[in-house]
Design an enzyme around this catalytic site. Structure first.
Site, PDB file in Angstrom:
ATOM      1  N   TRP B 219      22.245 -10.496   6.249  1.00  0.00           N
ATOM      2  CA  TRP B 219      22.574  -9.154   6.762  1.00  0.00           C
ATOM      3  C   TRP B 219      23.442  -8.392   5.737  1.00  0.00           C
ATOM      4  O   TRP B 219      23.359  -7.173   5.616  1.00  0.00           O
ATOM      5  CB  TRP B 219      23.327  -9.299   8.096  1.00  0.00           C
ATOM      6  CG  TRP B 219      23.782  -7.992   8.692  1.00  0.00           C
ATOM      7  CD1 TRP B 219      23.058  -7.153   9.479  1.00  0.00           C
ATOM      8  CD2 TRP B 219      25.079  -7.393   8.568  1.00  0.00           C
ATOM      9  NE1 TRP B 219      23.810  -6.071   9.851  1.00  0.00           N
ATOM     10  CE2 TRP B 219      25.057  -6.194   9.300  1.00  0.00           C
ATOM     11  CE3 TRP B 219      26.257  -7.739   7.909  1.00  0.00           C
ATOM     12  CZ2 TRP B 219      26.158  -5.342   9.400  1.00  0.00           C
ATOM     13  CZ3 TRP B 219      27.351  -6.893   7.996  1.00  0.00           C
ATOM     14  CH2 TRP B 219      27.295  -5.711   8.735  1.00  0.00           C
ATOM     15  N   HIS B 220      24.256  -9.152   4.976  1.00  0.00           N
ATOM     16  CA  HIS B 220      25.134  -8.509   3.992  1.00  0.00           C
ATOM     17  C   HIS B 220      24.383  -8.100   2.736  1.00  0.00           C
ATOM     18  O   HIS B 220      24.889  -7.299   1.950  1.00  0.00           O
ATOM     19  CB  HIS B 220      26.283  -9.454   3.611  1.00  0.00           C
ATOM     20  CG  HIS B 220      27.265  -9.650   4.722  1.00  0.00           C
ATOM     21  ND1 HIS B 220      27.101 -10.605   5.694  1.00  0.00           N
ATOM     22  CD2 HIS B 220      28.416  -9.008   5.028  1.00  0.00           C
ATOM     23  CE1 HIS B 220      28.109 -10.544   6.546  1.00  0.00           C
ATOM     24  NE2 HIS B 220      28.920  -9.586   6.174  1.00  0.00           N
ATOM     25  N   GLY B 221      23.199  -8.663   2.510  1.00  0.00           N
ATOM     26  CA  GLY B 221      22.439  -8.276   1.329  1.00  0.00           C
ATOM     27  C   GLY B 221      21.551  -9.412   0.855  1.00  0.00           C
ATOM     28  O   GLY B 221      21.829 -10.586   1.125  1.00  0.00           O
TER      29      GLY B 221
END
Lengths: 301, 372
Positions: B219-221
Site C-alpha cells: 500500500w505504501h508503494g
C-alpha cells in the site's frame, strides 16, 4: 460561537503583539544593509572605488586598505541588485573612478531570489537600503513576513553571531580564529551547490551585467572584472561546462566593452590560512587579496 | 496516442501522475461500496453527503481513512456549534502543529543528513538517525491526523482516532492496535476477516496475517523496501502469537505514574524493533537498509550527538507530555483540574506551544504520507 471568537481574537492579539516586539528587535540588530545605506549616504561624495558582488567579495575585499573605496557587496547578491545599488548610490558619487565587478563561478547562473524561497533577501534591500526593487512592495515591508529568515535573525541575536560589516562594508564575521577545524570538508559539496541545474537565469544575469558596465561607462568610470581566489577542493570540483561558459561570457564582455579581467581563482599565492572555507576568504586572506588588488588592478588609486 | 495531450507514458513504469492521497480516498470509497454490498449500511441518495464523505477536506489527503458507517450519517444530520468541542479541536490542531512543525521537521533535517552520508558516520550517529526517523514519521503522520481531527471538530464532525501513543506499546500486536488505526482496522475488516481471520486452521491464520502485512507494505508503494518492511512486521507479529504470549489491550502503567521495570523493558524492546523496521522503510533499497543496520554495530561509541541536541530535546518534551496524557485521546487534551484549572495557566501553555511552532520550526517539509 461569540465566546469562542472573542477568545481566539484575544489569543491572536497576543501573538501579533509578540511578533511586533520581535520585529522591533530584529530591526534594531546590527545589519550590513543599513550600515551600507548610511555609509553611502554620508560618504558617497568621497568614494572613488565601489566593490560589488556576493559573499565572495563581501568577505574578500577589505575596503579599508584601498583609499576612498566602499564594499557594496552582500551575501547572495545577484547582478540585478548590484545594478540597482550602483544606480541608486552612484548618483552621489561624484568622484567615482572604478567599479570592481566580481565574476564568481555562479554569478551568471544564480537564480533571481525574488522568484524562489530566498525572496526574503529583497526585504533587506527594501527595508534598509530603500531600493525600489519590485512593484509589490507590501510583501517586503516586514521582517516577520518571512518567518524562517525572521526566526534565524532572532536566533542569531541569542547566539550573537549576526551578520555584521565594518563602516566600509567589509564582512567581519569570517575571522581566521573562528574557522571550523573541518573548514575544507564541504568544498566539493559547495562546488556542486554552486553548479546550476539549469541556465534559465543566464540571459537575465548577462543583461544586468551589461547594464552595470554601460552605467559605469556612461559615468566615465572604469569597470573591472575580477574572479576571487578559491581553495583547490572547490575549484577542482567545478563543472567544466559551467566554468567554460563563465569564461566565455567574461571574455566576450571584455572584448565588447574593452574591459580588464583578472582571474585569481587558482592563484598559488593564497594558502590555507587565507581561506575561511573553500570559497570564502578569511580576514587574513581578505587583507592579502585586497593589497594585491590594489597593486595589480586598482593601479593609480 | 496521448502525446497530443502532452502526456508521454513509459510502458514499463507507466509513470502516471497520481492525485495526492489517492490511496486514502480510494480505500474510503471501497469501504462504502463493500459495506453497502454487505448491507451494513443503506446506500445514500444524498449526493452532497456522499461526496462530502469521499472528499471531506481535512482528511482527504492523508486520512484517517473513514468508514461510511461513522462519517456519512454525520453529514446527514444537522449540526450546531459546540463551544467545548471547538476548543478541544483547536487544542488538537495546536498539538498536531507542534508535532509536525517542531518535532518532525527538526528531526527531518538531521535524518536526511544522516541517511545521505551514513557511510561516513559512526554507529551511534546512525542509531540516533534511526531513532529520529521513528519520531519524524510518527510526528509527521500523527500530527497531520491531529490537525485533521481537530479541524473536523470545528465543523462538528467527529473523525476516528488514528494514533494512540504507539511508542508506549508493550508488544508488536499492541503497536498495530495503536499505529495508523484507520488503515489497520480497514485491512482487518476488508482483508483479514474475509480471508477467514483467526477462526480457521493455524496455517490459514498464518497465511492471512502475512497477506495483510504484505498488502499493507505494498500500500505504501511498489518497492522491495516496503514489502520487506511488511514481511518483517508479519514475522514480529506472528512469533509471539505462535508462542502463546499474552496480548496487551489496556493502557500501560494504568493508575501509576511510572511503568514497572518489566513494562519499561517491553516498551523499549518494541520500540527498538519498530525502529529496525523503519530503517528498512526509510532506505532507498534493501542493500542500503542492510548496510545501514550493519554499520550501526560498527564503531558504536555513545557520546554527544554530532548533529545537534535540538531534536533530542523536542523528542523528550513530546514523550513526557504524551506519557502524562496517555489515557487521553491526544497529547494536549487538558482537563481542568490541578494547575490546569486556572485559565491563565492553560493559556500560558497554549501560548508557549504556539510560539514554539513559530520560532522552533524546522525546515519546511511536505507531509511524508502525502506521497502514499
Amino acid at each position: 460561537m461569540r465566546k469562542f471568537l472573542i477568545r481566539i481574537s484575544v489569543f491572536a492579539l497576543l501573538v501579533v503583539m509578540t511578533l511586533a516586539i520581535g520585529e522591533t528587535v530584529v530591526r534594531s540588530m546590527p545589519n550590513p544593509y543599513r550600515t551600507k545605506h548610511q555609509g553611502m549616504i554620508t560618504c558617497a561624495g568621497d568614494v572613488e572605488t565601489i566593490i560589488l558582488g556576493n559573499s565572495h567579495s563581501y568577505y574578500g575585499v577589505y575596503a579599508d586598505s584601498v583609499e576612498r573605496s566602499y564594499n557594496l557587496a552582500n551575501v547572495s547578491q545577484i547582478f540585478k541588485y548590484d545594478y540597482l545599488l550602483l544606480k541608486q548610490y552612484a548618483e552621489n558619487c561624484k568622484n567615482l573612478h572604478t567599479v570592481v565587478i566580481p565574476m564568481s563561478y555562479c554569478s551568471l547562473f544564480d537564480p533571481n531570489f525574488e522568484t524562489n524561497d530566498d525572496w526574503w533577501y529583497v526585504i533587506n534591500y527594501v527595508l534598509y537600503m530603500d531600493v525600489d526593487a519590485t512593484p509589490n512592495k507590501l510583501k517586503y515591508y516586514c521582517e516577520v513576513f518571512h518567518m524562517p529568515a525572521f526566526r534565524e535573525k532572532l536566533r542569531a541575536l541569542v547566539k550573537t553571531n549576526y551578520l555584521e560589516c565594518d563602516s566600509l562594508g567589509f564582512g567581519v564575521n569570517y575571522k581566521l580564529e573562528n574557522r571550523d577545524d573541518k573548514w575544507d570538508k564541504y568544498g566539493s559539496m559547495t562546488a556542486k551547490r554552486h553548479t546550476a541545474s539549469n541556465w534559465d537565469f543566464l540571459e537575465e544575469n548577462i543583461y544586468y551585467l551589461e547594464e552595470i558596465i554601460k552605467f559605469c561607462q556612461s559615468r566615465g568610470a572604469d569597470a573591472v572584472l575580477v574572479t576571487l581566489p578559491a581553495w583547490h577542493i572547490y575549484y577542482e570540483n567545478l563543472d567544466e561546462r559551467q566554468l567554460a561558459k563563465m569564461y566565455e561570457v567574461t571574455f566576450a564582455m571584455c572584448k565588447k566593452y574593452g574591459l580588464r579581467y583578472y582571474d585569481y581563482m587558482k592563484d598559488k599565492r593564497f594558502v590555507a590560512d587565507d581561506f575561511f572555507d573553500c570559497d570564502h576568504m578569511s580576514d587574513v586572506g581578505a587583507k592579502k587579496f585586497t593589497s594585491i588588488l590594489k597593486k595589480e588592478v586598482l593601479i593609480g588609486i | 496516442m496521448l502525446k497530443p495531450l502532452g502526456i508521454s507514458l513509459d510502458w514499463v513504469t507507466l509513470n502516471v501522475v497520481l492525485p495526492v492521497g489517492v490511496s486514502f480516498y480510494t480505500f474510503q470509497s471501497l469501504s462504502y461500496t463493500i459495506d453497502t454490498y454487505k448491507r451494513k449500511i443503506r446506500p445514500t441518495h444524498d449526493i452532497v453527503a456522499f461526496f462530502a464523505f469521499i472528499s471531506f477536506f481535512p482528511q482527504l489527503v492523508a486520512g484517517p481513512i473513514e468508514r461510511a458507517t461513522n462519517l456519512l450519517p454525520q453529514f446527514l444530520k444537522s449540526r450546531s456549534f459546540d463551544y467545548a468541542s471547538a476548543v478541544d479541536g483547536m487544542r488538537q490542531i495546536l498539538w498536531g502543529l507542534f508535532k509536525k512543525v517542531v518535532v518532525a521537521d527538526n528531526c527531518a533535517v538531521v535524518v536526511n543528513q544522516i541517511f545521505n552520508e551514513y557511510q561516513e558516520l559512526d554507529g551511534y550517529s546512525l542509531f540516533l538517525g534511526a531513532i529520529y526517523f521513528a519520531f519524524q514519521i510518527y510526528c509527521d503522520f500523527s500530527g497531520y491526523s491531529d490537525i485533521a481531527i481537530g479541524t473536523a471538530r470545528l465543523f462538528g464532525i467527529n473523525l476516528m482516532r488514528n494514533f494512540a501513543f504507539p511508542y508506549f506499546s508493550r508488544g508488536i500486536a499492541e503497536f498495530w492496535k495503536r499505529w495508523h488505526i484507520s488503515l489497520t482496522s480497514w485491512f482487518r475488516d476488508y482483508v483479514y476477516l474475509p480471508l477467514g481471520g483467526s477462526r480457521c486452521t493455524k496455517w490459514k491464520m498464518v497465511r492471512n496475517t502475512f497477506v495483510v502485512f504484505l498488502v499493507s507494505g505494498l500500500w505504501h508503494g511498489a518497492n522491495w523496501t516496503f514489502l520487506c518492511w511488511g514481511l518483517f512486521h508479519a514475522i514480529l507479529f506472528f512469533v509471539p502469537v505462535l508462542a502463546g504470549k499474552k496480548k496487551y489491550d489496556g493502557m500501560v502503567a494504568n493508575d501509576r505514574l511510572l511503568p514497572s521495570v518489566k513494562e519499561f523493558v517491553q516498551m523499549c524492546m518494541t520500540f527498538l524493533l519498530v525502529v529496525l523496521g523503519l530503517i528498512i522503510f526509510r532506505a532507498e533499497s534493501m542493500g542500503q537498509a542492510l548496510d545501514y543496520i550493519v554499520r550501526i554495530f560498527n564503531d558504536f561509541h555513545i557520546g554527544m550527538p554530532k548533529h545537534g541536541n535540538a531534536p533530542l530535546i523536542y523528542i523528550f518534551i513530546l514523550t513526557i507530555v504524551e506519557w502524562l496524557n496517555r489515557d487521553k485521546q491526544y497529547g494536549l487534551q487538558i482537563e481542568e483540574k490541578g494547575l490546569m484549572r486556572w485559565a491563565v495557566v492553560r493559556w500560558a501553555v497554549y501560548y508557549a506551544i504556539f510560539m514554539s511552532v513559530l520560532f522552533l520550526a524546522g525546515k519546511q517539509q511536505e507531509f511524508i504520507y502525502f506521497q502514499f
